[in-house]
Design an enzyme around this catalytic site. Structure first.
Site, PDB file in Angstrom:
ATOM      1  N   GLY A 343     -52.534  29.021 -22.479  1.00 51.26           N
ATOM      2  CA  GLY A 343     -52.664  27.699 -23.066  1.00 51.26           C
ATOM      3  C   GLY A 343     -53.257  26.651 -22.164  1.00 51.26           C
ATOM      4  O   GLY A 343     -53.254  25.468 -22.523  1.00 51.26           O
ATOM      5  N   GLY A 345     -56.478  26.530 -21.097  1.00 49.74           N
ATOM      6  CA  GLY A 345     -57.864  26.215 -21.411  1.00 49.74           C
ATOM      7  C   GLY A 345     -58.887  27.178 -20.870  1.00 49.74           C
ATOM      8  O   GLY A 345     -60.056  26.800 -20.720  1.00 49.74           O
ATOM      9  N   LYS A 346     -58.529  28.439 -20.581  1.00 54.45           N
ATOM     10  CA  LYS A 346     -59.507  29.397 -20.068  1.00 54.45           C
ATOM     11  C   LYS A 346     -60.566  29.718 -21.121  1.00 54.45           C
ATOM     12  O   LYS A 346     -61.768  29.652 -20.866  1.00 54.45           O
ATOM     13  CB  LYS A 346     -58.782  30.679 -19.625  1.00 54.45           C
ATOM     14  CG  LYS A 346     -57.749  30.446 -18.532  1.00 54.45           C
ATOM     15  CD  LYS A 346     -57.119  31.745 -18.085  1.00 54.45           C
ATOM     16  CE  LYS A 346     -56.299  32.397 -19.186  1.00 54.45           C
ATOM     17  NZ  LYS A 346     -55.140  31.575 -19.587  1.00 54.45           N
ATOM     18  N   THR A 347     -60.119  30.068 -22.321  1.00 55.40           N
ATOM     19  CA  THR A 347     -61.065  30.375 -23.388  1.00 55.40           C
ATOM     20  C   THR A 347     -61.823  29.128 -23.832  1.00 55.40           C
ATOM     21  O   THR A 347     -63.004  29.199 -24.189  1.00 55.40           O
ATOM     22  CB  THR A 347     -60.320  31.000 -24.577  1.00 55.40           C
ATOM     23  OG1 THR A 347     -59.551  32.121 -24.124  1.00 55.40           O
ATOM     24  CG2 THR A 347     -61.289  31.466 -25.640  1.00 55.40           C
ATOM     25  N   HIS A 562     -20.577  16.349 -23.206  1.00 57.47           N
ATOM     26  CA  HIS A 562     -21.396  17.283 -22.424  1.00 57.47           C
ATOM     27  C   HIS A 562     -22.685  16.598 -21.967  1.00 57.47           C
ATOM     28  O   HIS A 562     -23.032  16.625 -20.769  1.00 57.47           O
ATOM     29  CB  HIS A 562     -21.719  18.523 -23.269  1.00 57.47           C
ATOM     30  CG  HIS A 562     -22.455  19.583 -22.521  1.00 57.47           C
ATOM     31  ND1 HIS A 562     -21.873  20.758 -22.128  1.00 57.47           N
ATOM     32  CD2 HIS A 562     -23.744  19.652 -22.088  1.00 57.47           C
ATOM     33  CE1 HIS A 562     -22.758  21.503 -21.491  1.00 57.47           C
ATOM     34  NE2 HIS A 562     -23.918  20.855 -21.460  1.00 57.47           N
ATOM     35  N   GLU A 563     -23.395  15.971 -22.887  1.00 54.38           N
ATOM     36  CA  GLU A 563     -24.645  15.303 -22.533  1.00 54.38           C
ATOM     37  C   GLU A 563     -24.386  14.061 -21.675  1.00 54.38           C
ATOM     38  O   GLU A 563     -25.203  13.709 -20.819  1.00 54.38           O
ATOM     39  CB  GLU A 563     -25.413  14.932 -23.797  1.00 54.38           C
ATOM     40  CG  GLU A 563     -25.807  16.115 -24.668  1.00 54.38           C
ATOM     41  CD  GLU A 563     -26.643  17.137 -23.925  1.00 54.38           C
ATOM     42  OE1 GLU A 563     -27.348  16.751 -22.957  1.00 54.38           O
ATOM     43  OE2 GLU A 563     -26.588  18.321 -24.277  1.00 54.38           O
ATOM     44  N   HIS A 566     -24.243  15.171 -18.049  1.00 54.25           N
ATOM     45  CA  HIS A 566     -25.578  15.371 -17.481  1.00 54.25           C
ATOM     46  C   HIS A 566     -26.237  14.026 -17.167  1.00 54.25           C
ATOM     47  O   HIS A 566     -26.840  13.835 -16.100  1.00 54.25           O
ATOM     48  CB  HIS A 566     -26.454  16.148 -18.468  1.00 54.25           C
ATOM     49  CG  HIS A 566     -26.096  17.592 -18.614  1.00 54.25           C
ATOM     50  ND1 HIS A 566     -25.988  18.441 -17.544  1.00 54.25           N
ATOM     51  CD2 HIS A 566     -25.831  18.347 -19.717  1.00 54.25           C
ATOM     52  CE1 HIS A 566     -25.675  19.652 -17.971  1.00 54.25           C
ATOM     53  NE2 HIS A 566     -25.571  19.620 -19.291  1.00 54.25           N
ATOM     54  N   ASP A 638     -26.760  26.337 -18.844  1.00 51.15           N
ATOM     55  CA  ASP A 638     -26.670  25.588 -17.589  1.00 51.15           C
ATOM     56  C   ASP A 638     -26.209  26.491 -16.444  1.00 51.15           C
ATOM     57  O   ASP A 638     -26.747  26.448 -15.334  1.00 51.15           O
ATOM     58  CB  ASP A 638     -25.692  24.417 -17.737  1.00 51.15           C
ATOM     59  CG  ASP A 638     -26.128  23.461 -18.834  1.00 51.15           C
ATOM     60  OD1 ASP A 638     -27.340  23.376 -19.073  1.00 51.15           O
ATOM     61  OD2 ASP A 638     -25.254  22.825 -19.445  1.00 51.15           O
TER      62      ASP A 638
END
Length: 787
Positions: A343, A345-347, A562-563, A566, A638
């Site tokens: 993905g 950008g080679k082609t 939980h969030e 973090h 996690d």
């Protein structure tokens, strides 16, 4: 004047005549064998039990042999009479026990035929004294054409019945003579004693009356019915299975079918090969682009890979003006290998070369060389380079070259397979004894480690151009290229979007613009807004929002804490980047996410940052333990990421003072690629124990650090969790305000005062909806995907 008629190819005409003669001979042979007299083939017909016993009771069985008692086959074989010819038969029974003697007795009887009227007259005159009688009836289904089905005539099923009356009697000449000469001659017994009579029933004869006459004389009639439809089941125009024509079809049919399949295969090979004949499937399948037939992609459509563009731009400049380089003795590289993750950008870069170059451009995939026939791939390689020499100077693009360029003679494979022969042909054509100038090979792969070393040496692929994931400036340029193709609102900030998409490839960024355009159309907006771009960014990476999922309040609370764990650690630790967005809206397999956006591009990962990242990963598990009273399975990802990070620090990065700067990583690669196939164990048991202890120490220190931070900053965790339960999504600015002292109540306007059409509901609306659907009991796995 008349135009000259084209002459026909004599060889083609000769082949057509030979094929036509063959078909004529085949048809004549079929007709001769079909019309030939009696059966030329030995054939044994398999009778049903009803048909066999019908023939046996009528006396049409000529011979019979029982093979049931001694061999266990329960088989009866023999011959029967039908239409003036003898036919071999066999019939199977589940058991012949108790049947053999009655069948032999029925076979031993000789029947005399007489008409029903004559038998009645003789019976009335006393010429026969009946002893036993059997009434037989047979039913046969036949397919026949009937105009009643359709005007043109169609197949209809007709049922035919046949009746026989078999009487065993004692013949006597002492009865009264008949009054009619004809009746007396027929009715008078030819001999005295026991006789078996087969009463022929003609149209108009009353079988019931004849049976009543026998019953009147005290005879008990044994009635048997037979279903003879099995032999005619599936009957067709070719008749019964014993006809010579049917036997001929059974014998010659498979060969004719095989011949037809062969003709179809040859025709398909000829169609694929075109004018080259049957074996022309060895021709190259490369697609040719020229100045007239070029792609609509140029270097302006490629962004985020400026160095790679400069590398391949030299190829185009050489092909356009080769004298500039050859004047001072320069030689353009024979091959350029484009390497990078999927993905990037080679082609796309190869398409830009095809669009910019004013020379022929051959494009082909590595899988097009691989066939089930050994040698076809090598033949296609030779044909490809032959076409390239005829159109020199030109460019050949081999996409996914790892399909045929794998390392030779390694792993479990041999040295004679199709891929190795194809690779040998590529090596010779690129830089062999008779190599020509003017052909440039551009190849693309995302697995350079599996390629053969002979393919990567100078003289074949002189340059290896790495097209890596774009940095922030590259992402901004890529987004600008794709954003030009859609209508964007004034608030669409490409710089902010580029900063919030670290690790995204060019294909991911193109997907973001496309998804945002689709969202704007579905929302009936005329332009793409920044909100569409951010939602599309999250959708590409994490999946679509699952707003319809009804989650219990306890699960939402666990996800929120939980969030919050973090987010608080990410906001407090100076070694980590600040959170960009925190949400408890489910996406994909996760019930929530804490998204971290780096402030600047960083190419070095220091030990302090890695320890801080492990601490942040354990923040969710620690918050659940402290504020929810229990832990859940939501921290599984996690824990896995923290463990992998700690093991890499110890075994690969040399960040453990106890183990030291030594690489103890397990060998990578596959045995089938020949990578370190014979390498054994690389460290002792004591070293492995020390590695495990260091990994455990790193993880325990990170867990304890997260626990101490969250206990000190419990207010921040509580307020972020309350805000998430109320608003479901918090921005990085709102998280920073809560850490600085703000509360959840005054963080933003209440949900009731939000604009109509806001993307999320308030907590009161969600609780009302959950109360209405609480009986569903839907709960999700609190699997979370932070950062």
């Amino acid at each position: 004047p008349m135009s000259e008629q084209p002459t026909q190819d004599p060889e083609k005409s000769r082949r057509s005549r030979s094929f036509g003669s063959f078909l004529i001979v085949l048809v004549v042979l079929l007709l001769v064998l079909a019309v030939v007299g009696n059966d030329p083939f030995e054939h044994t017909e398999k009778l049903s039990q009803d048909r066999y016993e019908w023939y046996l009771n009528k006396g049409d069985i000529l011979t019979q042999e029982f093979k049931g008692t001694e061999q266990g086959t329960n088989l009866v074989e023999g011959k029967y009479r039908e239409a003036g010819r003898e036919v071999s038969f066999e019939v199977r029974y589940a058991s012949l026990e108790g049947r053999e003697e009655p069948f032999r007795e029925l076979k031993s009887r000789d029947y005399e035929s007489t008409r029903a009227a004559a038998f009645r007259h003789a019976l009335e005159q006393g010429l026969y004294v009946p002893i036993e009688a059997r009434s037989l009836s047979a039913k046969t289904r036949r397919l026949a054409r009937s105009k009643e089905v359709s005007p043109n005539g169609g197949l209809s099923e007709s049922v035919e019945h046949e009746s026989r009356l078999l009487v065993r009697a004692i013949a006597s000449s002492e009865g009264k003579p008949g009054s009619d000469e004809g009746d007396r001659l027929v009715a008078t017994p030819a001999r005295t004693g026991y006789v078996n009579l087969d009463i022929k029933l003609e149209p108009g004869d009353d079988l019931a009356a004849l049976e009543a006459l026998l019953v009147k004389q005290g005879i008990q009639i044994e009635r048997r019915s037979f279903d003879l439809s099995e032999k005619e089941a599936g009957g067709s125009w070719w008749g019964s299975a014993t006809t010579p024509f049917t036997q001929l079809l059974f014998i010659l049919g498979p060969w004719v079918l095989l011949f037809v399949v062969f003709l179809i295969f040859m025709r398909q090979m000829r169609a694929q090969g075109g004018a080259g004949g049957v074996m022309s499937f060895g021709r190259s399948r490369a697609q040719l682009y020229s100045k007239e037939n070029h792609t609509n992609t140029t270097f302006d459509d490629v962004a985020g890979a400026e160095e790679a563009k400069d590398e391949v731009r030299e190829l185009v400049e050489f092909l356009k003006n080769p004298g500039r380089f050859t004047r001072i003795g320069g030689r353009i590289p024979r091959g350029v290998l484009l390497v990078g993750p999927p993905g990037c950008g080679k082609t796309l870069l190869a398409k830009a070369i095809a669009g910019e170059a004013e020379v022929p451009f051959f494009s082909i995939s590595g899988s097009d060389f691989v066939e089930m026939f050994v040698g076809v791939g090598a033949s296609r390689v030779r044909d490809l380079f032959k076409q390239a020499r005829e159109n020199s100077p030109c460019i050949i693009f081999l996409d996914e070259i790892d399909a045929v360029g794998r390392r030779r003679g390694s792993g479990m494979g041999g040295g004679h397979d199709e891929r190795e022969q194809t690779l040998n042909a590529i090596l010779v054509e690129m830089d062999g004894f008779g190599t020509d100038e003017g052909i440039i090979v551009v190849a693309a792969t995302n697995r350079p480690d599996v390629l053969d070393p002979a393919l990567l040496r100078p003289g074949r692929f002189d340059r290896e151009v790495v097209i890596d994931l774009p940095d922030m400036e590259g992402r901004r340029a890529i987004l600008g290229v794709h954003l030009k193709r859609v209508k964007s609102a004034p608030d669409a900030d490409v710089a902010t979007l580029a900063r919030s998409t670290p690790g995204y490839s060019g294909a991911d960024l193109a997907a973001i613009i496309n998804e945002a355009a689709i969202m704007a159309v579905l929302a009936k907006r005329e332009a793409v807004s920044m909100a569409d771009l951010e939602e599309a960014r999250d959708k590409v990476r994490y999946g679509r929002q699952k707003k319809s999922r009804k989650i219990e309040e306890d699960d939402r609370r666990i996800t929120a804490y939980h969030e919050a764990g973090h987010a608080v650690i990410a906001a407090l630790l100076p070694e980590t980047d600040s959170p960009h967005k925190v949400t408890i809206v489910p996406r994909g397999r996760a019930l929530g996410a804490t998204m971290i956006v780096p402030e600047r591009e960083s190419y070095h990962m220091q030990r302090k940052k890695l320890h801080a990242q492990m601490t942040m990963l354990f923040g969710g598990r620690v918050a659940e333990s402290i504020f929810c009273g229990d832990i859940s399975a939501g921290a599984s990802d996690d824990i896995r990421r923290a463990t992998d990070l700690a093991r890499a620090m110890v075994t690969e990065l040399g960040m453990s003072d106890k183990v030291g700067p030594i690489n103890y990583a397990e060998r990578q690669g596959s045995d089938f690629l020949g990578t370190e196939l014979g390498r054994g164990k690389i460290h002792s048991e004591e070293t492995a124990r020390e590695i495990d202890q260091e990994v455990m120490r790193f993880l325990n220190e990170a867990y304890q650090r997260a626990e101490s931070m969250l206990r000190v900053h419990g207010r921040e965790v509580e307020e972020i969790a309350k805000s998430l339960l109320l608003y479901e999504t918090l921005t990085g600015e709102e998280v920073a305000r809560i850490v600085a002292g703000a509360t959840a109540v005054g963080l933003r306007p209440p949900p009731d005062t939000e604009e109509k059409g806001a993307p999320r509901k308030g907590a009161s609306e969600r609780r009302a909806g959950e109360d209405r659907s609480k009986e569903k009991g839907l709960s999700g796995n609190p699997g979370l995907s932070p950062a």
